[in-house]
Design an enzyme around this catalytic site. Structure first.
Site, short mmCIF file in Angstrom:
data_model
loop_
_atom_site.label_atom_id
_atom_site.label_comp_id
_atom_site.label_asym_id
_atom_site.label_seq_id
_atom_site.Cartn_x
_atom_site.Cartn_y
_atom_site.Cartn_z
N GLU A 119 0.84 -1.21 0.00
CA GLU A 119 0.00 0.00 0.00
C GLU A 119 0.88 1.26 0.00
O GLU A 119 0.57 2.24 -0.68
CB GLU A 119 -0.92 0.00 1.22
N GLU A 139 -3.64 -10.38 4.06
CA GLU A 139 -4.63 -9.92 5.03
C GLU A 139 -5.66 -11.01 5.34
O GLU A 139 -6.06 -11.19 6.49
CB GLU A 139 -5.36 -8.67 4.49
#
Ligand code: 1HE
Length: 265
Positions: A119, A139
């Protein structure tokens, strides 16, 4: 008011250096694989808030074997829902400051570029990958979700379908796959990333600042607009840029044989 290029007070997990008009920010937490804790994310914000006016581009890279292992998972265990929303919003704020800041930012990636590390890289304007780079979004396997605007930026780079594959299957993409899919702009041999990142930063820094502003701030907004609004915004931006003194002097330089030619390479 013009900011002087004073040294920001950064945490030990970050180190800043200058090379002429280029500022180089290194994640210096290799013992935790450059995992991003609250101190580190806020340190990135401090760095960007204290950039001197003479800085024209930034390069971000990581110390040790990996660019970044993403969110520091040890900070998650005690966090309730409200605190988790606030935490994610801090990441959004910091990465938005990078993406919509004053100068272009180039990520130099190697080793693991995972979760929040990806990210972070996605919030940069250009990405250089060394061959050792691999990408993952684990995740799902940790019971969490993207929180640093990965769901916004990553589908724009590689499409929703690829992001789903990374997240659902826990697979990794190699540096070569990342290059093909659009995660990196340039792929280089191991150990050559920083030099390539600085070389690109120097090219970027030599552009007219107003053109760089248009590329960073206006281009992505036009890309998200409907055709009619985008066309008008483009015309307005083109008019503002081309009527600037800088454009006039650069165009004159070219026409009088002093400007750089566009050569292959
Ligand atoms: C960490 C973290 C971390 C390492 N948070 N401490 N990210 C992940 O799920 C990736 C988790 N990390 C890994 O899979 C591996 O560490 C790596 C593949 C990146 C590197 O492996 P390796 O063998 O080089 O290192 P290591 O032995 O696993 O880790 C070294 C130390 O770093 C160890 O601590 P130590 O005290 O036992 O030495 C690890 O615990 C620590 N460490 N990664 C905390 N991530 C805004 S939302 C974003 C959501 C996400 O980012 S999810 C993805 C999280």
């Amino acid at each position: 008011m013009a900011k002087s290029s004073r040294k920001p007070k950064l945490p030990p997990s970050l180190t800043a250096k200058r090379r002429g008009p280029i500022a180089i920010l290194q994640l210096t937490r290799p013992q935790k694989r450059n995992a991003i804790d609250d101190t580190l994310i806020l340190g990135i914000e401090t760095f960007f808030q204290s950039l001197g006016e003479d800085v024209r581009a930034v390069v971000i890279h990581g110390e040790g074997e990996h660019f970044s292992a993403g969110l520091d998972l040890s900070e998650l265990t005690e966090r309730g829902a409200a605190a988790a929303v606030a935490h994610s919003q801090v990441w959004h704020r910091v990465f938005n400051q990078m993406q919509f800041g004053r100068v272009p930012v180039i990520a130099v990636m190697h080793g693991a570029v995972v979760g929040g590390g990806l990210e972070l890289a996605a919030a940069c304007h250009l990405r250089v990958a060394e061959r050792s780079t691999y990408y993952a979004l684990p995740e799902g396997s940790r019971g969490i979700f993207l929180g640093g605007a990965g769901s916004i930026r990553l589908p724009r780079l590689i499409g929703v379908s690829r992001v789903m594959e990374l997240m659902l299957t826990g697979c990794t993409y190699s540096a070569e796959e990342g290059q093909t899919y659009g995660l990196s702009h340039v792929l280089v041999e191991d150990g050559k990333g920083l030099a390539k990142g600085v070389e690109l930063a120097e090219r970027v820094a030599s552009n007219a600042p107003l053109s760089n502003f248009a590329i960073m701030h206006v281009l992505p907004r036009i890309a998200e607009s409907d055709t009619s609004s985008g066309s008008l915004t483009e015309s307005l931006m083109a008019a503002v840029a081309s009527s600037s003194d800088e454009a006039k002097s650069r165009l004159k330089d070219f026409l009088e044989k002093r400007g750089k030619k566009v050569l292959r390479g």
